[in-house]
Design an enzyme around this catalytic site. Structure first.
Site, PDB file in Angstrom:
ATOM      1  N   ASN A 198      44.440 -19.358  46.453  1.00 59.14           N
ATOM      2  CA  ASN A 198      44.179 -17.714  46.684  1.00 59.14           C
ATOM      3  C   ASN A 198      43.108 -17.252  45.851  1.00 59.14           C
ATOM      4  O   ASN A 198      42.487 -17.814  45.255  1.00 59.14           O
ATOM      5  CB  ASN A 198      45.706 -17.261  46.293  1.00 59.14           C
ATOM      6  N   LYS A 220      41.214 -38.670  52.205  1.00 62.33           N
ATOM      7  CA  LYS A 220      40.740 -37.418  52.815  1.00 62.33           C
ATOM      8  C   LYS A 220      40.994 -37.575  54.409  1.00 62.33           C
ATOM      9  O   LYS A 220      40.829 -38.208  55.088  1.00 62.33           O
ATOM     10  CB  LYS A 220      39.143 -37.640  52.862  1.00 62.33           C
ATOM     11  N   LYS A 253      64.710 -10.800  41.460  1.00 63.62           N
ATOM     12  CA  LYS A 253      64.320 -11.590  40.393  1.00 63.62           C
ATOM     13  C   LYS A 253      64.920 -11.188  39.004  1.00 63.62           C
ATOM     14  O   LYS A 253      64.509 -11.948  38.014  1.00 63.62           O
ATOM     15  CB  LYS A 253      62.741 -11.560  40.344  1.00 63.62           C
TER      16      LYS A 253
HETATM   17  N1  CTP Z   1      56.266 -15.898  41.662  1.00 62.37           N
HETATM   18  C1  CTP Z   1      56.591 -17.068  41.092  1.00 62.37           C
HETATM   19  N2  CTP Z   1      56.939 -18.013  41.698  1.00 62.37           N
HETATM   20  C2  CTP Z   1      56.790 -18.100  43.222  1.00 62.37           C
HETATM   21  C3  CTP Z   1      56.289 -16.928  43.728  1.00 62.37           C
HETATM   22  C4  CTP Z   1      55.954 -15.887  42.843  1.00 62.37           C
HETATM   23  O1  CTP Z   1      57.190 -17.083  39.952  1.00 62.37           O
HETATM   24  N3  CTP Z   1      56.802 -19.203  43.939  1.00 62.37           N
HETATM   25  C5  CTP Z   1      56.211 -14.356  40.773  1.00 62.37           C
HETATM   26  C6  CTP Z   1      54.682 -14.200  40.590  1.00 62.37           C
HETATM   27  O2  CTP Z   1      54.111 -14.353  39.699  1.00 62.37           O
HETATM   28  C7  CTP Z   1      54.958 -12.655  40.353  1.00 62.37           C
HETATM   29  C8  CTP Z   1      56.343 -12.269  41.518  1.00 62.37           C
HETATM   30  O3  CTP Z   1      56.737 -13.709  41.187  1.00 62.37           O
HETATM   31  O4  CTP Z   1      55.265 -12.290  39.228  1.00 62.37           O
HETATM   32  C9  CTP Z   1      56.083 -11.529  42.726  1.00 62.37           C
HETATM   33  O5  CTP Z   1      55.176 -12.548  43.508  1.00 62.37           O
HETATM   34  P1  CTP Z   1      54.857 -12.283  44.750  1.00 62.37           P
HETATM   35  O6  CTP Z   1      54.249 -13.649  45.725  1.00 62.37           O
HETATM   36  O7  CTP Z   1      54.332 -10.914  45.450  1.00 62.37           O
HETATM   37  O8  CTP Z   1      56.453 -12.337  45.614  1.00 62.37           O
HETATM   38  P2  CTP Z   1      57.331 -13.079  46.508  1.00 62.37           P
HETATM   39  O9  CTP Z   1      58.712 -12.985  45.846  1.00 62.37           O
HETATM   40  O10 CTP Z   1      56.702 -14.491  46.683  1.00 62.37           O
HETATM   41  O11 CTP Z   1      57.309 -12.314  47.684  1.00 62.37           O
HETATM   42  P3  CTP Z   1      56.478 -12.415  49.217  1.00 62.37           P
HETATM   43  O12 CTP Z   1      55.442 -13.550  48.945  1.00 62.37           O
HETATM   44  O13 CTP Z   1      57.273 -12.222  50.213  1.00 62.37           O
HETATM   45  O14 CTP Z   1      55.557 -11.130  49.032  1.00 62.37           O
END
Ligand code: CTP
Length: 415
Positions: free
Chosen positions: A228, A307, A359
């Site tokens: 990402n 690969k 969370k």
């Molecule tokens: N996070 C995490 N573990 C994951 C995904 C996210 O600990 N597998 C944490 C990120 O570091 C951030 C928070 O959760 O602090 C929000 O992450 P985000 O990806 O924006 O939220 P998601 O819960 O994954 O929801 P979505 O992707 O549907 O927006």
């Protein structure tokens, strides 16, 4: 000690005097413009050492070599450090005795910047500070208050006690084998006072903070991955801001081009699962977790051992869900403060509030990554802090370093 040309130069006299009383052998280098504010003679009287100004002047007491002073000191303290001086050092310019000495010294450097608020906030100054911090030059943040230019804001040289406390702190941290200095500071009556000042000014003294940063990488085959756009910058700035407030910092970093920060426990990982393991290993011992990492929500189910060669017109990868690390911490937590991030492209408040609740977080830092000046690969961010009790705090566009400082200040309020 270096003194550059700012109105705060008068405070340097007291700094030199206090250091001298603590038993340090202080030699002062002034820039030409510093002499407009204080005379070399004042420092000479206080330190009982000659004061150096001009690069090629007849510097009697010192070696002929114009960088002789560079090897003299254990610590080089610059107070006040002007914006111009910071810029020169950041870019390796050596056009006077002070900057030449800085370029040539192996000693620890401690800079105490002082300037007007606009100059301090200028992106050029902030960028220069980042360069200096990366080199492990210690920066003593300016204080906020009345400035000589008649305004109120950040930019004042902190009080001399605080600056001297930072110098003492360096010697404590390195457990210097310079026994003379050690014994003098230990018996000095000012020492206790200095330590107290240090503890009072550091908002996270004695706290252990875990920060995650960067973007996780999920392999597809030995050469490709799903990643990402996270640069890691926000998390690295938070780790640095926490360290500057006296915290013990653990930085667990996924992919980022940034160099490992100094003086933090640095753990480099790649995948979400590796991040989960590393975070859980530390979780019981920490007081707060700030999850600024961009964790991949999915990983490739069957990672190819070799690969993948191109053959068919389309290629389908099956993805499986990764563990939600922060959610797991929310279930496991005892007294830890949990801070999450929500990078959204729409419905910012609604989505962020949902994540905060799901969370089990104390606070979430929400930002709309589509806004100009926010999100990935830029030095600034526009954030909204949302608290468990429903309070919402909107911040204007600011550098990631400034936002990190604000986040850390809020984190400190939870203790
Ligand atoms: N996070 C995490 N573990 C994951 C995904 C996210 O600990 N597998 C944490 C990120 O570091 C951030 C928070 O959760 O602090 C929000 O992450 P985000 O990806 O924006 O939220 P998601 O819960 O994954 O929801 P979505 O992707 O549907 O927006």
């Amino acid at each position: 000690m270096g003194v550059t040309g700012g109105i705060a130069a008068y405070k340097s006299v007291e700094i030199a005097s206090r250091l001298k009383k603590l038993g340090a052998n202080v030699k002062v280098i002034m820039t030409q413009s510093a002499t407009e504010f204080v005379t070399p003679k004042t420092f000479q009287e206080i330190t009982k050492n000659p004061v150096a100004v001009e690069m090629f002047a007849n510097i009697t007491d010192f070696d002929e070599n114009h960088i002789a002073l560079a090897n003299f000191a254990d610590v080089v303290l610059i107070a006040p450090a002007t914006a111009n001086f910071l810029a020169k050092v950041a870019h390796g310019i050596a056009d006077d005795l002070l900057t030449t000495t800085i370029l040539a010294t192996p000693a620890q450097m401690i800079f105490a910047p002082a300037m007007n608020t606009v100059m301090w906030e200028n992106v050029a100054t902030q960028d220069n500070l980042k360069i200096l911090l990366r080199r492990d030059i210690k920066i003593i943040e300016p204080a906020t208050g009345n400035l000589a230019c008649g305004t109120i804001g950040k930019g004042r040289l902190p009080e001399p006690e605080k600056i001297c406390a930072e110098v003492v702190k360096f010697f404590n941290a390195t457990q210097s084998d310079d026994e003379d200095f050690q014994s003098v500071v230990t018996v000095s009556s000012s020492f206790g006072e200095i330590l107290t000042v240090r503890e009072e000014t550091e908002k996270l003294h004695g706290k252990k903070i875990l920060v995650t940063a960067g973007g996780t990488v999920e392999p597809i085959d030995p050469v490709r991955y799903i990643g990402n756009r996270s640069s890691g910058r926000m998390g690295y700035e938070i780790a640095e801001a926490a360290r500057l407030q006296g915290a013990d910092v653990i930085l667990i970093s996924a992919k980022s081009e940034l160099p490992a920060p100094k003086n933090v426990k640095f753990i480099k990982i790649e995948t979400a699962e590796e991040m989960r393991t590393a975070v859980l290993n530390e979780f019981d011992t920490v007081d707060a977790v700030i999850m600024s990492a961009a964790v991949s929500d999915y990983r490739v189910k069957n990672v190819a051992a070799q690969k993948i060669k191109k053959s068919a017109e389309t290629l389908t990868l099956e993805l499986v869900k990764n563990p939600d690390i922060l959610k797991e911490l929310g279930q496991l937590k005892k007294s830890q403060v949990l801070i999450g991030f929500a990078a959204e492209t729409e419905n910012l408040l609604e989505y962020a509030q949902k994540k905060l609740a799901e969370k089990n977080l104390e606070m979430i830092v929400a930002n709309n990554v589509t806004e100009e000046g926010a999100g990935f690969a830029v030095a600034t961010n526009i954030a909204t802090l949302i608290y468990r009790n429903g309070k919402i705090e909107n911040f204007p566009k600011m550098t990631k370093a400034e936002l990190a400082e604000k986040i850390i200040a809020r984190v400190a309020e939870f203790f």
